[in-house]
Structures are given as C-alpha cells and as structure tokens.
Design a protein around this motif. Structure first.
Motif, PDB file in Angstrom:
ATOM      1  N   ARG A 115       0.555  -3.456   0.845  1.00 24.39           N
ATOM      2  CA  ARG A 115      -0.869  -3.750   0.620  1.00 24.39           C
ATOM      3  C   ARG A 115      -1.433  -2.663  -0.275  1.00 24.39           C
ATOM      4  O   ARG A 115      -1.274  -1.473   0.006  1.00 24.39           O
ATOM      5  N   LYS A 116      -2.131  -3.083  -1.326  1.00 24.69           N
ATOM      6  CA  LYS A 116      -2.664  -2.088  -2.263  1.00 24.69           C
ATOM      7  C   LYS A 116      -3.694  -1.179  -1.615  1.00 24.69           C
ATOM      8  O   LYS A 116      -3.869  -0.044  -2.041  1.00 24.69           O
ATOM      9  N   GLU A 121       2.072   2.773  -4.379  1.00 21.04           N
ATOM     10  CA  GLU A 121       3.504   2.842  -4.676  1.00 21.04           C
ATOM     11  C   GLU A 121       4.305   2.092  -3.621  1.00 21.04           C
ATOM     12  O   GLU A 121       3.835   1.884  -2.506  1.00 21.04           O
ATOM     13  N   LEU A 122       5.516   1.739  -3.994  1.00 17.69           N
ATOM     14  CA  LEU A 122       6.440   1.127  -3.050  1.00 17.69           C
ATOM     15  C   LEU A 122       7.304   2.214  -2.418  1.00 17.69           C
ATOM     16  O   LEU A 122       7.553   3.256  -3.030  1.00 17.69           O
ATOM     17  N   LEU A 123       7.786   1.959  -1.201  1.00 18.22           N
ATOM     18  CA  LEU A 123       8.696   2.882  -0.534  1.00 18.22           C
ATOM     19  C   LEU A 123      10.109   2.798  -1.105  1.00 18.22           C
ATOM     20  O   LEU A 123      10.843   3.774  -1.123  1.00 18.22           O
ATOM     21  N   SER A 124      10.482   1.597  -1.557  1.00 15.75           N
ATOM     22  CA  SER A 124      11.851   1.323  -1.977  1.00 15.75           C
ATOM     23  C   SER A 124      11.969   1.291  -3.488  1.00 15.75           C
ATOM     24  O   SER A 124      11.010   0.963  -4.189  1.00 15.75           O
ATOM     25  N   SER A 125      13.177   1.565  -3.955  1.00 17.98           N
ATOM     26  CA  SER A 125      13.449   1.426  -5.383  1.00 17.98           C
ATOM     27  C   SER A 125      13.776  -0.037  -5.675  1.00 17.98           C
ATOM     28  O   SER A 125      14.226  -0.766  -4.785  1.00 17.98           O
ATOM     29  N   VAL A 133       6.568  -8.404  -0.851  1.00 20.21           N
ATOM     30  CA  VAL A 133       5.502  -9.245  -0.321  1.00 20.21           C
ATOM     31  C   VAL A 133       4.243  -8.389  -0.402  1.00 20.21           C
ATOM     32  O   VAL A 133       4.156  -7.358   0.256  1.00 20.21           O
ATOM     33  N   SER A 134       3.276  -8.815  -1.244  1.00 25.36           N
ATOM     34  CA  SER A 134       2.174  -7.905  -1.540  1.00 25.36           C
ATOM     35  C   SER A 134       0.936  -8.645  -2.016  1.00 25.36           C
ATOM     36  O   SER A 134       1.007  -9.788  -2.469  1.00 25.36           O
ATOM     37  N   ASP A 135      -0.194  -7.936  -1.957  1.00 22.55           N
ATOM     38  CA  ASP A 135      -1.430  -8.430  -2.560  1.00 22.55           C
ATOM     39  C   ASP A 135      -1.650  -7.774  -3.927  1.00 22.55           C
ATOM     40  O   ASP A 135      -2.716  -7.879  -4.503  1.00 22.55           O
ATOM     41  N   ALA A 136      -0.617  -7.121  -4.438  1.00 23.06           N
ATOM     42  CA  ALA A 136      -0.665  -6.519  -5.773  1.00 23.06           C
ATOM     43  C   ALA A 136       0.405  -7.161  -6.648  1.00 23.06           C
ATOM     44  O   ALA A 136       1.371  -7.735  -6.144  1.00 23.06           O
ATOM     45  N   ASP A 137       0.230  -7.066  -7.942  1.00 22.67           N
ATOM     46  CA  ASP A 137       1.233  -7.572  -8.884  1.00 22.67           C
ATOM     47  C   ASP A 137       2.238  -6.466  -9.183  1.00 22.67           C
ATOM     48  O   ASP A 137       1.852  -5.335  -9.482  1.00 22.67           O
ATOM     49  N   TRP A 138       3.507  -6.787  -9.093  1.00 19.71           N
ATOM     50  CA  TRP A 138       4.571  -5.841  -9.399  1.00 19.71           C
ATOM     51  C   TRP A 138       5.476  -6.469 -10.438  1.00 19.71           C
ATOM     52  O   TRP A 138       5.832  -7.644 -10.317  1.00 19.71           O
ATOM     53  N   ASP A 139       5.869  -5.702 -11.426  1.00 18.65           N
ATOM     54  CA  ASP A 139       6.805  -6.168 -12.440  1.00 18.65           C
ATOM     55  C   ASP A 139       7.994  -5.221 -12.404  1.00 18.65           C
ATOM     56  O   ASP A 139       8.106  -4.305 -13.219  1.00 18.65           O
ATOM     57  N   PRO A 143      11.589 -10.775  -7.175  1.00 20.09           N
ATOM     58  CA  PRO A 143      10.504 -11.706  -6.861  1.00 20.09           C
ATOM     59  C   PRO A 143       9.388 -11.036  -6.052  1.00 20.09           C
ATOM     60  O   PRO A 143       9.655 -10.185  -5.196  1.00 20.09           O
ATOM     61  N   VAL A 144       8.172 -11.420  -6.350  1.00 19.68           N
ATOM     62  CA  VAL A 144       6.993 -10.920  -5.636  1.00 19.68           C
ATOM     63  C   VAL A 144       6.292 -12.116  -4.998  1.00 19.68           C
ATOM     64  O   VAL A 144       6.012 -13.104  -5.672  1.00 19.68           O
ATOM     65  N   PHE A 145       6.035 -12.019  -3.702  1.00 16.89           N
ATOM     66  CA  PHE A 145       5.405 -13.094  -2.955  1.00 16.89           C
ATOM     67  C   PHE A 145       4.075 -12.621  -2.395  1.00 16.89           C
ATOM     68  O   PHE A 145       3.904 -11.448  -2.066  1.00 16.89           O
ATOM     69  N   ASP A 146       3.149 -13.554  -2.237  1.00 19.54           N
ATOM     70  CA  ASP A 146       1.869 -13.280  -1.600  1.00 19.54           C
ATOM     71  C   ASP A 146       2.099 -12.963  -0.120  1.00 19.54           C
ATOM     72  O   ASP A 146       3.084 -13.414   0.478  1.00 19.54           O
ATOM     73  N   LEU A 147       1.186 -12.245   0.475  1.00 20.46           N
ATOM     74  CA  LEU A 147       1.297 -11.854   1.877  1.00 20.46           C
ATOM     75  C   LEU A 147       1.388 -13.049   2.836  1.00 20.46           C
ATOM     76  O   LEU A 147       1.846 -12.901   3.969  1.00 20.46           O
TER      77      LEU A 147
END
Length: 165
Positions: A115-116, A121-125, A133-139, A143-147
């Motif tokens: 959650r932003k 930052e993310l914990l993982s590489s 799974v997030s409410d932020a955009d990651w590139d 794959p990035v999924f909504d919460l």
C-alpha cells in the motif's frame, strides 16, 4: 524439498496480507484447488489452553502432542529453534499449493502486498516476485494486481502451477 508449489505473501505490517490471502484462498477453493497455509509468527504463539488435556501432556514433558477429532487434527511440537520453511512444507501433503504469510527472507517465489500509504518501496526485489498486489503502479517486469483482484492472482497461480480449475 516439497514438490508442492510454495508461494510466500509478504508485505509490511498493516498492508492487508491476511485479508488478501483470505480472498485468494476463497478464489482457489472455488476452482477446487486444495490449499494449505502457513503463518509465520515472529512473536511466538500458544494454541493450547492451560488445564486442557493436551496442555497437561506437554507440561508433563511430551515434546510432541497431537489432538484429533472427526473433523480436525492438530500437532503441537516444541522446538529448540525456529523451523525453516522447507522443514515445515516437507510435512505437508495432499494439497495443490502452499500459501505462506511471512517468511519474507525465504527463497520461495513471492507475491508482495503493498500500500502506497505504508511505503514508497517494495520489500522484495523483482527477481524474487511472481507479482505485486498494490494500490500503486509498478513497472518492474512482474504482473501488478489491484488490492481487490484475488481472481487475477488466482488465474496467475493456476496458469503458472497448472492448478486445476
């Protein structure tokens, strides 16, 4: 090492890991996937109740106590040191996938719940991640999924691990 796929859900405290895991389990169960879960608790826990028979067995010196009923089975084992995740997963059979909450330092593939409002930052590489799974955009190449998108994550797991559905 277990031949059952093991996927670890990680994220900082309060991001909704447990809530998302509940939704994901329900989605997998709707597809007739047999799911096991493991919860890592760094603080320690006690599932036995003082005064009950199993508690009394342990107090008398039993290192391992099992309790069984027609619908439930539990095994309580006292350990000298924390068990590794692979030691725990090796004891699990009869399921299609093992979902783990915690064990963020394990080598298993991870899904990070983020959650932003909690972190930028993310914990993982990216190399460790199956998805975010997030409410932020990651590139970051995964794959990035909504919460709320447990369906999408279930689809990803089904495709990656050949889970029936």
């Amino acid at each position: 090492m277990s031949s059952i796929p093991v996927v670890v859900l990680v994220g900082t405290s309060g991001t909704g890991k447990t809530t998302f895991l509940e939704k994901l389990i329900r989605q997998l169960k709707q597809r007739n996937v047999h799911v096991a879960t493991i919860k890592h608790d760094v603080h320690g826990f006690d599932i036995d109740k003082p005064g009950k028979d199993t508690w009394r067995h342990a107090q008398a010196g039993a290192e391992l106590v099992a309790i069984s009923s027609p619908s439930t089975f539990a095994l309580i084992r006292h350990v000298e040191q924390e068990m590794r995740l692979d030691e725990i997963t090796a004891m699990i059979a009869g399921v299609d996938i093992i979902l783990v909450e915690g064990y963020k330092r394990s080598i298993n593939p991870k899904i990070e719940v983020h959650r932003k409002a909690h972190s930028s930052e993310l914990l993982s590489s990216p190399e460790e991640l199956l998805a975010v799974v997030s409410d932020a955009d990651w590139d970051i190449g995964v794959p990035v999924f909504d919460l709320e998108d447990a369906v999408g994550v279930a689809d990803l797991l089904a495709q990656k691990y050949g889970l029936r559905g």
